[in-house]
Design a protein around this motif. Sequence first.
Motif, PDB file in Angstrom:
ATOM      1  N   UNK A 110       0.841  -1.317   0.006  1.00  0.00           N
ATOM      2  CA  UNK A 110      -0.039  -0.114  -0.131  1.00  0.00           C
ATOM      3  C   UNK A 110       0.889   1.338   0.075  1.00  0.00           C
ATOM      4  N   UNK A 111       2.159   1.123   0.259  1.00  0.00           N
ATOM      5  CA  UNK A 111       3.052   2.216   0.179  1.00  0.00           C
ATOM      6  C   UNK A 111       2.733   3.129   1.303  1.00  0.00           C
ATOM      7  N   UNK A 112       2.265   2.359   2.509  1.00  0.00           N
ATOM      8  CA  UNK A 112       2.192   3.089   3.917  1.00  0.00           C
ATOM      9  C   UNK A 112       3.590   3.664   4.497  1.00  0.00           C
ATOM     10  N   UNK A 113       3.658   4.807   4.809  1.00  0.00           N
ATOM     11  CA  UNK A 113       4.934   5.286   5.405  1.00  0.00           C
ATOM     12  C   UNK A 113       5.025   4.760   6.927  1.00  0.00           C
ATOM     13  N   UNK A 114       5.927   4.768   7.676  1.00  0.00           N
ATOM     14  CA  UNK A 114       6.004   4.379   8.887  1.00  0.00           C
ATOM     15  C   UNK A 114       5.506   5.441   9.883  1.00  0.00           C
ATOM     16  N   UNK A 115       5.316   6.461   9.650  1.00  0.00           N
ATOM     17  CA  UNK A 115       4.731   7.744  10.150  1.00  0.00           C
ATOM     18  C   UNK A 115       3.145   7.367  10.192  1.00  0.00           C
ATOM     19  N   UNK A 116       2.634   7.013   9.137  1.00  0.00           N
ATOM     20  CA  UNK A 116       1.099   6.880   8.768  1.00  0.00           C
ATOM     21  C   UNK A 116       0.733   5.219   9.560  1.00  0.00           C
ATOM     22  N   UNK A 117       1.931   4.506   9.345  1.00  0.00           N
ATOM     23  CA  UNK A 117       1.341   3.088  10.109  1.00  0.00           C
ATOM     24  C   UNK A 117       1.304   3.241  11.674  1.00  0.00           C
ATOM     25  N   UNK A 118       2.268   4.213  12.233  1.00  0.00           N
ATOM     26  CA  UNK A 118       2.262   4.318  13.629  1.00  0.00           C
ATOM     27  C   UNK A 118       1.137   5.120  13.931  1.00  0.00           C
ATOM     28  N   UNK A 119       0.529   6.181  13.081  1.00  0.00           N
ATOM     29  CA  UNK A 119      -0.841   6.653  13.302  1.00  0.00           C
ATOM     30  C   UNK A 119      -1.868   5.761  13.457  1.00  0.00           C
ATOM     31  N   UNK A 120      -1.783   4.853  12.709  1.00  0.00           N
ATOM     32  CA  UNK A 120      -2.908   3.812  12.728  1.00  0.00           C
ATOM     33  C   UNK A 120      -2.738   2.931  14.068  1.00  0.00           C
ATOM     34  N   UNK A 121      -1.722   2.572  14.530  1.00  0.00           N
ATOM     35  CA  UNK A 121      -1.433   2.180  15.696  1.00  0.00           C
ATOM     36  C   UNK A 121      -1.872   3.049  16.978  1.00  0.00           C
ATOM     37  N   UNK A 122      -1.994   4.152  16.907  1.00  0.00           N
ATOM     38  CA  UNK A 122      -2.263   5.146  17.723  1.00  0.00           C
ATOM     39  C   UNK A 122      -3.640   5.066  17.918  1.00  0.00           C
ATOM     40  N   UNK A 123      -4.473   5.131  16.761  1.00  0.00           N
ATOM     41  CA  UNK A 123      -6.063   5.129  16.850  1.00  0.00           C
ATOM     42  C   UNK A 123      -6.256   3.746  17.151  1.00  0.00           C
ATOM     43  N   UNK A 124      -5.563   2.568  16.995  1.00  0.00           N
ATOM     44  CA  UNK A 124      -6.215   1.177  17.518  1.00  0.00           C
ATOM     45  C   UNK A 124      -5.906   1.243  19.053  1.00  0.00           C
ATOM     46  N   UNK A 125      -4.680   1.984  19.655  1.00  0.00           N
ATOM     47  CA  UNK A 125      -4.625   2.031  21.098  1.00  0.00           C
ATOM     48  C   UNK A 125      -5.749   2.682  21.510  1.00  0.00           C
ATOM     49  N   UNK A 126      -6.083   3.813  21.032  1.00  0.00           N
ATOM     50  CA  UNK A 126      -7.049   4.760  21.816  1.00  0.00           C
ATOM     51  C   UNK A 126      -7.739   5.567  20.822  1.00  0.00           C
ATOM     52  N   UNK A 127      -8.515   5.222  20.172  1.00  0.00           N
ATOM     53  CA  UNK A 127      -9.541   6.136  19.264  1.00  0.00           C
ATOM     54  C   UNK A 127      -9.795   7.330  19.730  1.00  0.00           C
ATOM     55  N   UNK A 128     -10.167   7.416  20.969  1.00  0.00           N
ATOM     56  CA  UNK A 128     -10.642   8.717  21.690  1.00  0.00           C
ATOM     57  C   UNK A 128      -9.346   9.677  22.042  1.00  0.00           C
ATOM     58  N   UNK A 129      -8.180   9.241  22.513  1.00  0.00           N
ATOM     59  CA  UNK A 129      -7.044   9.865  22.635  1.00  0.00           C
ATOM     60  C   UNK A 129      -5.894   9.530  21.848  1.00  0.00           C
ATOM     61  N   UNK A 130      -5.774   9.524  20.407  1.00  0.00           N
ATOM     62  CA  UNK A 130      -4.642   9.087  19.816  1.00  0.00           C
ATOM     63  C   UNK A 130      -3.360   9.990  20.145  1.00  0.00           C
ATOM     64  N   UNK A 131      -3.696  11.121  20.245  1.00  0.00           N
ATOM     65  CA  UNK A 131      -2.339  12.015  20.538  1.00  0.00           C
ATOM     66  C   UNK A 131      -1.993  11.947  22.090  1.00  0.00           C
ATOM     67  N   UNK A 132      -2.492  11.127  22.838  1.00  0.00           N
ATOM     68  CA  UNK A 132      -2.057  10.725  24.135  1.00  0.00           C
ATOM     69  C   UNK A 132      -1.199   9.341  24.213  1.00  0.00           C
ATOM     70  N   UNK A 133      -1.120   8.701  23.006  1.00  0.00           N
ATOM     71  CA  UNK A 133      -0.516   7.188  22.888  1.00  0.00           C
ATOM     72  C   UNK A 133       1.039   7.716  22.782  1.00  0.00           C
ATOM     73  N   UNK A 134       1.938   7.325  23.570  1.00  0.00           N
ATOM     74  CA  UNK A 134       3.209   7.585  23.630  1.00  0.00           C
ATOM     75  C   UNK A 134       3.854   6.974  22.186  1.00  0.00           C
ATOM     76  N   UNK A 135       4.756   7.833  21.980  1.00  0.00           N
ATOM     77  CA  UNK A 135       5.628   7.574  20.712  1.00  0.00           C
ATOM     78  C   UNK A 135       6.939   6.905  21.397  1.00  0.00           C
ATOM     79  N   UNK A 136       7.089   5.747  20.686  1.00  0.00           N
ATOM     80  CA  UNK A 136       8.161   4.755  21.123  1.00  0.00           C
ATOM     81  C   UNK A 136       9.390   5.277  20.886  1.00  0.00           C
TER      82      UNK A 136
END
Length: 136
Positions: A110-136
Amino acid sequence: MMHLGHGGKPCPRGGYSRGNIASDDEEAWEDMEDDGRPPHLTRPQDRGCLTLVHTNGVHFCDIRYCSCNGSEDSHLQLMMAGLFPATTKSPRSAFSFQVLDDFIRDNVECGTTAMNYYSKLQRVTSNAFPHSVPVS
């Protein structure tokens, strides 16, 4: 809690004790932390805590390494458990082999970048608070 070595059982040389568990006091039941994050998105202060990135989101996992004589270094124990550590010296973050494989598939197909993939993981972790998910 995850025990490395000894087939997932605690290391006979120690490490884990009942005294490390937080007490059930009033403060432990707060809805939000001081920085506005829900409690499950706040990294514990324990040095044994590992930020674990998996296909189902970002998690905090209490890790107990094997401390027997002749045991492997912590980063090698993580690798043997199917986790790729972010560093080799005192790892605090790790990625499951499954999430690395999933990212490669998304990237190639799909040509997904690492940044977009991690953004997806943030939404999977917490759809209500994706900005609160820590950046590894």
